[in-house]
Write a protein that holds these residues in place. Structure first.
Motif, PDB file in Angstrom:
ATOM      1  N   LEU A  94     -10.930   0.581 -10.243  1.00 21.85           N
ATOM      2  CA  LEU A  94     -12.147   1.097 -10.877  1.00 21.85           C
ATOM      3  C   LEU A  94     -11.870   1.568 -12.296  1.00 21.85           C
ATOM      4  CD1 LEU A  94     -13.755   3.059  -7.907  1.00 21.85           C
ATOM      5  CD2 LEU A  94     -14.558   0.930  -8.938  1.00 21.85           C
ATOM      6  N   GLU A  95     -10.723   2.205 -12.491  1.00 20.83           N
ATOM      7  CA  GLU A  95     -10.334   2.685 -13.817  1.00 20.83           C
ATOM      8  C   GLU A  95     -10.160   1.506 -14.774  1.00 20.83           C
ATOM      9  OE1 GLU A  95      -6.258   4.519 -15.474  1.00 20.83           O
ATOM     10  OE2 GLU A  95      -7.180   5.664 -13.844  1.00 20.83           O
ATOM     11  N   ILE A  96      -9.517   0.453 -14.320  1.00 20.82           N
ATOM     12  CA  ILE A  96      -9.328  -0.742 -15.149  1.00 20.82           C
ATOM     13  C   ILE A  96     -10.671  -1.380 -15.459  1.00 20.82           C
ATOM     14  CG2 ILE A  96      -8.430  -3.105 -15.119  1.00 20.82           C
ATOM     15  CD1 ILE A  96      -6.030  -1.958 -13.501  1.00 20.82           C
ATOM     16  N   SER A 144       0.820  -1.212   0.000  1.00 19.67           N
ATOM     17  CA  SER A 144       0.000   0.000   0.000  1.00 19.67           C
ATOM     18  C   SER A 144       0.856   1.266   0.000  1.00 19.67           C
ATOM     19  CB  SER A 144      -0.968   0.005   1.187  1.00 19.67           C
ATOM     20  OG  SER A 144      -0.262   0.133   2.402  1.00 19.67           O
ATOM     21  N   LEU A 145       2.043   1.192   0.615  1.00 25.95           N
ATOM     22  CA  LEU A 145       2.919   2.363   0.645  1.00 25.95           C
ATOM     23  C   LEU A 145       3.545   2.650  -0.726  1.00 25.95           C
ATOM     24  CD1 LEU A 145       4.625   1.962   4.117  1.00 25.95           C
ATOM     25  CD2 LEU A 145       2.835   3.578   3.454  1.00 25.95           C
ATOM     26  N   ILE A 152      -4.375   2.474  -0.221  1.00 28.96           N
ATOM     27  CA  ILE A 152      -5.575   1.668  -0.469  1.00 28.96           C
ATOM     28  C   ILE A 152      -6.549   2.440  -1.351  1.00 28.96           C
ATOM     29  CG2 ILE A 152      -7.617   0.657   0.640  1.00 28.96           C
ATOM     30  CD1 ILE A 152      -5.693  -0.085   2.992  1.00 28.96           C
ATOM     31  N   ARG A 153      -6.721   3.716  -1.086  1.00 29.59           N
ATOM     32  CA  ARG A 153      -7.611   4.534  -1.912  1.00 29.59           C
ATOM     33  C   ARG A 153      -7.096   4.620  -3.357  1.00 29.59           C
ATOM     34  NH1 ARG A 153      -7.260   8.065   2.645  1.00 29.59           N
ATOM     35  NH2 ARG A 153      -9.012   7.651   4.035  1.00 29.59           N
ATOM     36  N   ALA A 154      -5.783   4.775  -3.513  1.00 26.82           N
ATOM     37  CA  ALA A 154      -5.202   4.850  -4.855  1.00 26.82           C
ATOM     38  C   ALA A 154      -5.382   3.520  -5.587  1.00 26.82           C
ATOM     39  CB  ALA A 154      -3.724   5.217  -4.769  1.00 26.82           C
ATOM     40  N   MET A 155      -5.202   2.409  -4.882  1.00 25.89           N
ATOM     41  CA  MET A 155      -5.389   1.100  -5.507  1.00 25.89           C
ATOM     42  C   MET A 155      -6.839   0.912  -5.941  1.00 25.89           C
ATOM     43  SD  MET A 155      -3.006  -1.597  -3.432  1.00 25.89           S
ATOM     44  CE  MET A 155      -3.074  -0.936  -1.781  1.00 25.89           C
TER      45      MET A 155
END
Length: 68
Positions: free
Chosen positions: A35-37, A16-17, A27-30
């Protein structure tokens, strides 16, 4: 925003880092990337894909029938 204390494996924290300064940001970025994928996968035009595959197969069959 309310917070909770949870246990995370060390490897999950390290992963996550890679995506953010804190595990929460990571986690938010993942999630955003997933969602984008997911949205980009839904935008595939199946008819166009089918035409492209059929065209490639047809071309290859023509090449094979000519005997190279």
């Amino acid at each position: 925003m309310p917070t909770k204390v949870i246990r995370l494996d060390e490897d999950a924290i390290a992963i996550s880092l890679k995506y953010g300064k804190t595990p929460s940001e990571g986690i938010r970025a993942m999630e955003a990337k997933l969602l984008e994928i997911d949205q980009s996968a839904k935008s595939i035009d199946m008819k166009a894909l089918e035409k492209m595959i059929r065209s490639c197969v047809r071309d290859e069959l023509e090449v094979l029938s000519r005997g190279y």
